[in-house]
Write a protein that holds these residues in place. Structure first.
Motif, short mmCIF file in Angstrom:
data_model
loop_
_atom_site.label_atom_id
_atom_site.label_comp_id
_atom_site.label_asym_id
_atom_site.label_seq_id
_atom_site.Cartn_x
_atom_site.Cartn_y
_atom_site.Cartn_z
N VAL A 146 0.97 -1.31 0.07
CA VAL A 146 0.14 0.08 -0.12
C VAL A 146 0.84 1.19 -0.10
CG1 VAL A 146 -1.70 1.56 1.38
CG2 VAL A 146 -2.07 -1.23 1.21
N GLU A 147 1.68 1.34 0.83
CA GLU A 147 2.60 2.46 0.94
C GLU A 147 3.46 3.00 -0.11
OE1 GLU A 147 4.01 4.25 4.27
OE2 GLU A 147 1.69 3.99 4.45
N LEU A 148 4.00 2.05 -0.88
CA LEU A 148 4.71 2.54 -1.98
C LEU A 148 4.01 3.28 -3.02
CD1 LEU A 148 7.53 2.08 -3.46
CD2 LEU A 148 6.98 0.24 -4.43
N PRO A 149 2.88 2.41 -3.73
CA PRO A 149 2.31 3.35 -4.58
C PRO A 149 1.38 4.46 -4.24
CG PRO A 149 1.14 1.08 -4.17
CD PRO A 149 2.36 1.28 -3.45
N LEU A 150 0.80 4.43 -2.83
CA LEU A 150 0.27 5.20 -2.43
C LEU A 150 0.90 6.76 -2.22
CD1 LEU A 150 -2.55 6.53 -1.53
CD2 LEU A 150 -2.05 5.50 0.69
N LEU A 156 2.97 12.58 -6.65
CA LEU A 156 2.67 13.09 -7.92
C LEU A 156 1.45 14.27 -8.19
CD1 LEU A 156 3.07 12.98 -11.27
CD2 LEU A 156 1.63 10.90 -10.84
N LEU A 157 0.57 13.89 -7.49
CA LEU A 157 -0.55 14.86 -7.38
C LEU A 157 -0.42 16.18 -6.55
CD1 LEU A 157 -3.59 12.35 -7.27
CD2 LEU A 157 -3.50 14.10 -8.87
N GLY A 158 0.38 16.16 -5.64
CA GLY A 158 0.68 17.35 -4.54
C GLY A 158 -0.57 17.13 -3.50
N VAL A 159 -0.83 15.96 -3.07
CA VAL A 159 -1.83 15.64 -2.04
C VAL A 159 -0.88 15.14 -0.67
CG1 VAL A 159 -3.48 14.06 -0.79
CG2 VAL A 159 -3.62 14.73 -3.54
N PRO A 160 -1.02 16.04 0.47
CA PRO A 160 -0.48 15.66 1.44
C PRO A 160 -0.04 14.20 2.17
CG PRO A 160 -1.84 17.68 1.98
CD PRO A 160 -2.21 16.84 0.66
N VAL A 161 1.10 13.79 1.94
CA VAL A 161 1.25 12.16 2.18
C VAL A 161 0.88 12.03 3.50
CG1 VAL A 161 3.03 10.74 2.27
CG2 VAL A 161 3.35 12.28 0.49
N GLU A 162 1.17 13.03 4.54
CA GLU A 162 0.70 12.60 5.81
C GLU A 162 -0.99 12.29 6.12
OE1 GLU A 162 0.95 17.42 5.53
OE2 GLU A 162 2.25 15.52 4.75
N ARG A 164 -2.21 9.93 4.10
CA ARG A 164 -2.50 8.81 3.44
C ARG A 164 -3.39 7.65 4.32
NH1 ARG A 164 2.73 9.02 5.40
NH2 ARG A 164 3.63 7.31 6.08
N HIS A 165 -3.17 7.65 5.47
CA HIS A 165 -3.72 6.81 6.30
C HIS A 165 -5.28 6.98 6.43
CE1 HIS A 165 0.13 5.31 7.43
NE2 HIS A 165 0.56 6.10 7.77
N SER A 166 -5.53 8.16 6.41
CA SER A 166 -7.16 8.42 6.39
C SER A 166 -7.73 8.11 4.94
CB SER A 166 -7.19 9.75 6.88
OG SER A 166 -7.00 10.33 8.11
N PHE A 167 -7.08 8.29 3.95
CA PHE A 167 -7.48 8.13 2.67
C PHE A 167 -7.53 6.53 2.44
CE2 PHE A 167 -7.04 7.37 -1.85
CZ PHE A 167 -8.28 8.13 -2.28
N LEU A 244 -10.25 9.57 -8.42
CA LEU A 244 -10.16 8.29 -9.44
C LEU A 244 -8.54 8.25 -9.43
CD1 LEU A 244 -10.81 6.36 -11.56
CD2 LEU A 244 -10.51 8.05 -13.42
N LEU A 245 -7.63 9.21 -9.69
CA LEU A 245 -6.40 9.10 -9.76
C LEU A 245 -5.85 8.50 -8.52
CD1 LEU A 245 -5.41 12.35 -11.74
CD2 LEU A 245 -5.41 9.90 -12.68
N LEU A 246 -6.25 9.18 -7.34
CA LEU A 246 -5.64 8.61 -6.04
C LEU A 246 -6.01 7.15 -5.91
CD1 LEU A 246 -6.33 11.86 -3.68
CD2 LEU A 246 -4.06 10.62 -4.03
N LEU A 247 -7.15 6.79 -6.07
CA LEU A 247 -7.79 5.42 -5.70
C LEU A 247 -6.92 4.33 -6.68
CD1 LEU A 247 -9.61 3.73 -4.19
CD2 LEU A 247 -11.41 3.97 -5.98
N ALA A 248 -7.19 4.61 -8.02
CA ALA A 248 -6.69 3.81 -9.27
C ALA A 248 -5.20 3.80 -9.18
CB ALA A 248 -7.13 4.03 -10.57
N GLY A 249 -4.49 4.98 -8.78
CA GLY A 249 -3.10 5.05 -8.67
C GLY A 249 -2.29 4.52 -7.66
N HIS A 250 -3.23 3.65 -6.60
CA HIS A 250 -2.71 2.72 -5.74
C HIS A 250 -3.36 1.52 -5.79
CE1 HIS A 250 -5.71 3.75 -2.63
NE2 HIS A 250 -5.22 2.89 -2.03
#
Length: 414
Positions: A146-150, A156-162, A164-167, A244-250
């Motif tokens: 999970v961690e690697l592609p997310l 890439l998108l510019g979404v705060p990586v911190e 990621r667990h909530s998303f 879509l990009l966040l979900l399908a992207g990981h």
């Protein structure tokens, strides 16, 4: 043609003894046979050539809103996913809207742009492995796959990586809890609210001219500009595109790494072959996708006019399931289709789809998986399951085929 419905509903356990058996039964019954997926009746295609043709058949639409009232009555899980405030995405739209939406992001996923991400992807992989190795055990799904592609897609998108667990928590519910539409809707509402707030903040930064630095070239900022400057994207489409990009992207890469690792653990000879010759990693990844595609059933297609194929008569408005998870084991295409073979010819498969909806992130997924498998096998000796295989549990998603967890044990390689 069989008079019985083929049940495509994934169970919580066992991959070889349920879904692939149903796929095999459907393949023997005809090119299109009656099927049901979590209560939703339709027609399933499991043969590779038939599926390839259906992917490009102009009589099939990708827009589920064409059948929304029908879905509400018999498949609340599907209806919930299209009535949560999200506009049609690339995945659920037809030309010309599909073409317009895809063009907005296609440049971010070219082979050249993906290769530019390789050094950063390698850094993230090395960091995750360094965190795992001292313990000698890990849940390979949550700790690594999970961690690697997310993290890659969020950067890439510019979404705060911190965040990621909530998303991740919301997205798992959104795609893996089909029997509880209320819970699905709540998760989708959380994602909607989070992304809406994020887009508002980044829009304000762009308006003030303060979106520079590391976020200057991020994809979400570029999409916001497409909304504001050219009107090529409206607000609802921007939010759906980001989701879509966040979900399908990981999701797909996570399940590719998990399913592929399990295949290696089942086949010590294959694992040793790949460890001894890392140049076979790319071919192995194609075999993992062919044998156990991260997408078991492609996004639903809806007939816009009557379709006759073999004994099947698909009426307008009916659902067609393209079982990408079955097409890779078609005995009319592959010799010994259930056996992994890194030297197989042909190596082609439909795991990334076909036609205008071919996965835009295919090059990114392949690059991430290549780094993941090379890193994992070079870092871990004696890699083995940490629990009996019968204790593994699979996600009960109507589309995604992946493990809930994958406990492994290993010794750090010197």
């Amino acid at each position: 043609m069989t008079s019985e419905l083929i049940d495509l509903t994934p169970s919580a356990t066992g991959i070889e003894t349920d879904l692939h058996q149903e796929f095999a039964a459907a393949r023997k019954a005809g090119p299109l046979v009656p099927a049901v997926l979590l209560g939703l009746p339709g027609w399933v295609a499991t043969g590779q050539e038939v599926a390839r043709d259906l992917f490009t058949d102009p009589r099939l639409s990708s827009n589920p809103r064409l059948a929304a009232p029908h879905l509400k009555e018999i498949a609340p899980w599907a209806f919930a996913q299209i009535t949560a405030g999200f506009a049609p995405s690339m995945l659920s739209s037809d030309p010309p809207d599909h073409n317009r939406l895809r063009r907005l992001v296609s440049s971010a996923f070219t082979t050249r742009r993906v290769e530019a991400l390789r050094p950063r992807t390698q850094e993230i992989c090395d960091e995750l492995l360094a965190r795992m190795l001292p313990h000698g055990h890990a849940d390979l799904i949550e700790d690594f796959a999970v961690e690697l592609p997310l993290r890659v897609i969020m950067e890439l998108l510019g979404v705060p990586v911190e965040d990621r667990h909530s998303f991740r928590e919301w997205s798992v519910v959104a795609v893996s809890d089909p029997e509880d539409p209320a819970r699905t809707l709540a998760a989708l509402a959380s994602i909607h609210g989070y992304l809406d707030d994020l887009i508002s903040r980044k829009s304000a930064e762009a308006a003030r001219g303060t979106a520079g630095g590391e976020h200057e070239q991020d994809l979400l900022t570029a999409l916001i500009a497409a909304r504001d400057e050219g009107g090529r994207l409206n607000a609802a489409e921007l939010l759906s595109m980001t989701f879509l990009l966040l979900l399908a992207g990981h999701e797909t890469t996570t399940n590719l790494i998990g399913n592929g690792t399990l295949m290696l653990l089942r086949d010590p000879v294959l694992l040793r072959t790949l460890r001894d010759d890392p140049s076979l990693t790319g071919a192995s990844i194609e075999e993992f996708i062919r044998l156990d595609s991260p997408v078991a059933v492609a996004a639903l297609r809806f007939a816009t006019e009557e379709i006759r194929m073999g004994d099947a008569v698909v009426a307008p408005g009916e659902v067609v399931f393209i079982a990408t998870g079955a097409t890779g084991r078609d005995p009319d295409v592959y010799l010994d289709p259930d056996v992994p073979d890194v030297h197989r010819e042909p190596a082609r498969h439909l795991g990334f789809g076909h036609g205008i909806h071919f996965c835009i992130g295919a090059a990114l997924a392949r690059m991430e998986a290549d780094i993941a498998f090379r890193g994992l096998l070079s870092a871990c000796d004696d890699l083995a399951l940490g629990v009996p295989e019968e204790d593994l549990r699979w996600r009960r998603s109507p589309h995604i085929r992946g493990l809930r967890n994958l406990p492994v044990v290993f010794s750090p390689r010197p």
